[in-house]
Enzyme design. Structure first.
Site, PDB file in Angstrom:
ATOM      1  N   CYS A 113       4.094   7.518  12.460  1.00 33.76           N
ATOM      2  CA  CYS A 113       4.117   8.981  12.345  1.00 33.76           C
ATOM      3  C   CYS A 113       2.883   9.490  11.598  1.00 33.76           C
ATOM      4  O   CYS A 113       2.347  10.558  11.918  1.00 33.76           O
ATOM      5  CB  CYS A 113       5.363   9.440  11.596  1.00 33.76           C
ATOM      6  SG  CYS A 113       6.932   9.114  12.415  1.00 33.76           S
TER       7      CYS A 113
ATOM      8  N   CYS B 199     -13.591  -4.663   4.036  1.00 29.70           N
ATOM      9  CA  CYS B 199     -14.341  -4.916   2.802  1.00 29.70           C
ATOM     10  C   CYS B 199     -15.588  -5.754   3.043  1.00 29.70           C
ATOM     11  O   CYS B 199     -16.595  -5.599   2.352  1.00 29.70           O
ATOM     12  CB  CYS B 199     -13.441  -5.619   1.785  1.00 29.70           C
ATOM     13  SG  CYS B 199     -11.990  -4.673   1.302  1.00 29.70           S
TER      14      CYS B 199
ATOM     15  N   CYS C  52       9.829   5.292  15.832  1.00 34.81           N
ATOM     16  CA  CYS C  52      10.999   5.528  14.986  1.00 34.81           C
ATOM     17  C   CYS C  52      11.923   6.656  15.464  1.00 34.81           C
ATOM     18  O   CYS C  52      13.123   6.636  15.186  1.00 34.81           O
ATOM     19  CB  CYS C  52      10.593   5.793  13.550  1.00 34.81           C
ATOM     20  SG  CYS C  52       9.764   7.391  13.275  1.00 34.81           S
TER      21      CYS C  52
ATOM     22  N   ASP D 118       0.044 -15.220   4.753  1.00 32.81           N
ATOM     23  CA  ASP D 118      -1.401 -15.048   4.924  1.00 32.81           C
ATOM     24  C   ASP D 118      -1.950 -16.309   5.579  1.00 32.81           C
ATOM     25  O   ASP D 118      -1.634 -17.422   5.141  1.00 32.81           O
ATOM     26  CB  ASP D 118      -2.085 -14.810   3.574  1.00 32.81           C
ATOM     27  CG  ASP D 118      -3.474 -14.204   3.712  1.00 32.81           C
ATOM     28  OD1 ASP D 118      -4.300 -14.771   4.470  1.00 32.81           O
ATOM     29  OD2 ASP D 118      -3.744 -13.170   3.074  1.00 32.81           O
TER      30      ASP D 118
END
Length: 250
Positions: free
Chosen positions: A173, A186, A246, A59
Site C-alpha cells: 500500500c 549501500c 492486502c 541471511d
C-alpha cells in the site's frame, strides 16, 4: 521467571507499561529477522538482550570487510563467515538463554511462508525491494506483524504493518510493487554507519511494543530521519482499497 531472569530484565520489569507480564511475553516470543546486516545487527542484538526467546536470523551472505563500518554484529575475526552464523555467535554471547536459529539461505516463497508462519513478529532488515515485497506477501498471508526499516546515505525510515488489524495497510500500500523506483544500495551510494544503528534500534523497539502489546506502534505512519540535519518527519498513510496484496484478504 527465575531469580537470574528477574535480575537480567529488571530495568524492563520496572517499567509499568511492560512489567513482569510484558517481559514474559518477550521470553515466549518468536521473531524472524530477514537480513543480518546493518539494520539486522542492532535489531537482533537489542531483541536478544531484551530476552526475546526465539530468534531466527535469515541471511545468505558472508561477512565482508566492507560490512564492518556499520554491521556491528560482526567483527574482523569473522570475515567470510556466514552472517547468520556470525550473528548467532554474537547473540548467544549477549544472552545465552535466547534460542537463535541461523538460516544461511535466501528464503524462497515456500520457505519464507513457513518461516513467517512459525513466528509472532517479522523484522524486514533487508536491502532490496524484491525481498521486502516477498516478506510483505508472506506476512499478509499469515496475518503476522511486520516491522520494516530502510537506510541509505543519510536517510532512514521505519514503519509497522500489523496485518492482524483488518484496516491496516501493508507494505505494498505504501510502496506499490512495480512502481518505477531507483534501487539504491549501500555498495554504490554509501550509508552513514550510525544511521543503520538508529533505524535498527527503532525496529527493535517497535517489535518489543508489538510483542508486549504496549504503546502505539508505527502502524499507518512512516517515520523518516534526515541524519544530516537530524530532523524527523512523519508521513501518515492508509490501506489502499485496491491493493492486490492486502485489500482482498480483509
Amino acid at each position: 521467571m527465575d531469580d537470574a531472569q528477574l535480575l537480567r530484565y529488571a530495568r524492563h520489569i520496572l517499567l509499568d507499561e511492560l512489567g513482569i507480564e510484558g517481559q514474559e511475553k518477550l521470553l515466549a516470543a518468536r521473531v524472524l529477522i530477514v537480513g543480518a546486516g546493518g539494520l539486522g545487527s542492532p535489531a537482533a542484538m537489542y531483541l536478544a538482550a531484551a530476552g526475546v526467546g526465539h530468534i531466527v536470523l535469515a541471511d545468505d551472505d558472508v561477512v565482508d570487510i566492507g560490512n564492518l563500518q556499520r554491521q556491528i554484529m560482526h567483527d574482523t575475526a569473522r570475515l567470510d563467515v556466514p552472517k547468520a552464523e556470525s550473528g548467532r555467535q554474537t547473540l548467544n554471547a549477549i544472552n545465552p538463554f535466547v534460542s537463535v536459529v541461523p538460516r544461511l539461505e535466501r528464503l524462497d516463497d515456500a520457505a519464507l511462508s513457513q518461516a513467517v508462519a512459525d513466528v509472532d513478529v517479522v523484522l524486514d532488515c533487508c536491502d532490496n525491494f524484491a525481498t521486502r515485497h516477498a516478506v510483505n506477501r508472506a506476512c499478509v498471508a499469515h496475518r503476522k506483524p511486520l516491522v520494516s526499516g530502510a537506510a541509505i546515505r543519510f536517510s532512514g525510515q521505519v514503519s509497522v504493518f500489523d496485518l492482524r488489524r483488518p484496516d491496516a495497510p501493508c507494505y505494498h500500500c505504501l510502496f506499490p510493487e512495480g512502481d518505477e523506483v531507483d534501487e539504491l544500495n549501500c555498495a554504490t551510494t554509501g550509508v552513514l554507519g550510525p544511521l543503520v544503528g538508529i533505524v535498527g534500534s527503532m525496529q527493535a523497539a517497535e517489535a518489543i511494543k508489538v510483542i508486549a502489546g504496549i504503546g502505539e506502534p508505527l502502524v499507518g505512519r512512516l517515520q523518516c530521519l534526515d541524519a544530516l540535519t537530524m530532523q524527523w518527519h512523519q508521513i501518515k498513510y492508509r490501506q489502499d482499497p485496491g491493493c492486490p496484496v492486502c485489500a482482498s484478504s480483509c
